[in-house]
Structure formats: structure tokens, C-alpha cells
Design a protein around this motif. Sequence first.
Motif, short mmCIF file in Angstrom:
data_model
loop_
_atom_site.label_atom_id
_atom_site.label_comp_id
_atom_site.label_asym_id
_atom_site.label_seq_id
_atom_site.Cartn_x
_atom_site.Cartn_y
_atom_site.Cartn_z
N SER A 26 -65.24 35.42 65.53
CA SER A 26 -64.86 35.18 64.18
C SER A 26 -64.80 36.66 63.48
O SER A 26 -64.36 36.75 62.35
N PHE A 27 -65.24 37.56 64.02
CA PHE A 27 -64.99 39.01 63.40
C PHE A 27 -63.41 39.57 63.58
O PHE A 27 -62.67 38.98 64.58
N PRO A 28 -62.87 40.46 62.81
CA PRO A 28 -61.51 41.07 63.09
C PRO A 28 -61.53 41.72 64.53
O PRO A 28 -62.52 42.28 64.90
N GLU A 29 -60.29 41.64 64.81
CA GLU A 29 -60.16 42.38 66.10
C GLU A 29 -59.60 44.04 65.75
O GLU A 29 -58.60 44.52 65.25
N LEU A 30 -60.73 44.86 65.93
CA LEU A 30 -60.63 46.08 65.31
C LEU A 30 -59.50 47.04 66.36
O LEU A 30 -59.19 48.04 66.15
N SER A 31 -59.37 46.49 67.56
CA SER A 31 -58.36 47.23 68.49
C SER A 31 -56.95 46.66 68.54
O SER A 31 -56.22 47.27 69.14
N LEU A 222 -57.54 35.70 58.06
CA LEU A 222 -57.62 36.99 58.78
C LEU A 222 -56.33 37.88 58.86
O LEU A 222 -56.48 39.02 59.38
N THR A 223 -55.01 37.36 58.33
CA THR A 223 -53.84 37.73 58.57
C THR A 223 -53.41 38.42 56.88
O THR A 223 -52.72 39.34 57.03
#
Length: 397
Positions: A26-31, A222-223
Motif C-alpha cells: 500500500s506504500f508508494p513504489e520509491l524505485s 497513488l498516481t
Amino acid sequence: MEAEVRKVSTRHLTEEQNGCSPDFLSFPELSSEKIGGKIQYATSEIANSVGNLLKTAKPQWKESRIRNLDQQPMDGWQAFDIGEPNWCIVQLGVPGILHGVEVDTSYFIANHARRISFEGAALESGQISPNTKWEELVPSSPLEPGYLACCHNFFAISHKKPWTHVRLNVFSGCGIARLRIYGEPWPDLSHVLCDQLLDLLSLMNGSMCLAASCPTMKQLALTIHLPSATDSQLSTNQRFSRENDQLPICESQNIFKAGNWQEVWAIYRLACPGNISKVELKTGKFHGKFLAFLTIDACSMSAEQEKMVEKSFKSETTKCSDQVPWFVLVSSTGLLPCSTHTIQIASHIVRSHIRLRLTLLLPSPSPVEHRLESSMDSLLEHVHIWGHKSTQHLCRL
């Protein structure tokens, strides 16, 4: 603080088979490439394949007449298995506190990586050197081959420290399709002056979506705060500015009682507590015939209240709107397709969280879930919450 690392028990199953997914997804994809994540260095690669690791698209099978698996072109990182460990360094798009890693070995069967480990580094300059200090995030762990039932390998991380770089070590084998690193964005905003205008909803500045009313709204949430293209890169035929007084304002809520109206919401923690001065909305093409109204609420929430909201949302015991007092920042405003809506805010009250509420009049006949997903997919492209950083710190303590 020592890193507490555990292998998620559901790593041998796909999300569809297991019926659930690890919490850190559920967290953002930091990569992600969308926010500037990139591979800085790799010890070896075949045909420039290391760039495939951070692709957003799912891995695809590439047809080839080559029967030797070592020479078969694959959608992923293929390294030479020379008997020594291979490794690559990932620069995160934004510094953050890592909560989990997903390693996808799709279609890598006999040539997949057997064992891997992860290390992290926090660098202010962003430059890697031989003297860089690396700390272990995930110890040496086995990976499953690229079969559909076990290709997604999940690793949870508990280490309350922001990182800027992650090193992936491959001890045996040479094939990984995708690498996704999830965490909480935590950039350094100490250099930002209080009189400097800042996008408080930008993921690059540390904003994060805490909760959403449904999976469709969660995906949209998220976007819409990711980095977007500049106005010069957008077609002038699809963009035209609208002032606040030109937007249709819904003064009465009685119209929502008739027709097939659906309301969804998402709660964000702003990059830092601040005074909001302007809201900028960029809408899409509105695929399908429907009406859309947006309401933005704001509040000042402490860290304890934020945890209470997240806990109540996960347990679904009470509505998150009942946990804290919300104040209307932008009243119900009609959205126009392919437009940039600019709304000036005359308020000097410090806010730390906002809630986006979308009310849609969906077309019929078709299932409500399908109409909601197809409509919201083209509704909002980006949302900017412009304001000034406050000297008060309500959440990040």
C-alpha cells in the motif's frame, strides 16, 4: 537501531491465489521510473538488460528460436554467472523509509537468481564511492523460480531510517525480472524557506496517501500526486485554463439524491504542515458520459490521530471521516474535461492533511463497479496543492 527483517509468509503465492497481499504494497513504489528511480551501476549485464528491473509494465515473455536458456533474451536483468556475486545499485526516486521489497522472477525458470540480499545507504551527495557505508536490510534469502504460482517474492523490512540508495546482491543465478521497493517518502525539506511556494501534495516532497474508500480510488490516489509533464509538453488542443469563477459550483446537495451518484474519497498527509494558497487540478478526457464534482476538505492532525485514522480504516470499525474534524477547503466544484482548474484559497490556517471527495454521476446500464473504474481511469491526471511551509510540526515528530 538494528534492522528487523522477516520474509513474508505469502511469498510463495500470487495475490490472486492467496486472497491478500503484504501490507507494504500500500506504500508508494520509491524505485519507480515515474519518480526518477534508476540503476546507477551494475557489475555485469547481458544486452543492457539491467534497465528492465525498474520498468512499470509487467514482465513479458519474448519468443525466440534460441533453446539455450543462458542465451534466451528475457524481459529482466540477465547477468553473467561467473561464480562471483553480482550486484546493482538502485537510486531511489525520493529518499524514504523502506517497508518492503518485491522481487519478481517471472519467466526465469532454470536461470533465475537463487539467493539475494539487500543493503541500504543514506547519501547526501548522491555519489557512490568505495567508502560508502552499507547497512543490511534483507539477509541472504532464497528466491523462487519464475512460475506463475511463486514468481512474486516479498520481503518485509522494519528499519526506521530514510535511505537514498539500495544495493541488490545476487549470490547465485543471474535472472530477475522486476524489482519494486516500497516505502514512505521522506525527503529533506530543511532547505525549503517558509516564504517559498511548495507543492504540498507532491510525492517528491513527501506527501503520501493514507487511506481510500475503494481500490479504484486508491489506484487513482497513488498516481495523481506523481510528477507530471509540463504544460509545454501537453497538447494545446487538450488543455485550456479555467478560472475559479468559471467553474460550475454545486450550492445544493439535493441533486445528489436523484440519479446514480457514487462518492469516493482519499486522505493524504501533506509533505509538511503549511498554509494552502492555491489548488490546481488537471483533468483527463472523461471517457464515457458522466458528471464529476470534487470537494476538498482539510484538517490539522497529530501523529497519534493519524495512526488512529489508519487503524480504524484497516479494521473498518468506524468511518475515518468521524475521527477528526474536517473543514471544507474547496466546496463542491464541477470538473470539465481536458482542463486545468485553478482555485485560489484565502486561508492562513495551518493544515497537515487533506481529503479529496469525488462525486460522480455514472452512465447506465452497466455494473456500478465497472462504470466507476472506467470513469475514474480518465478523470484526474494531477492535483497540486500549493502552499507555504509552516514552522509548526504536527505530524513529523
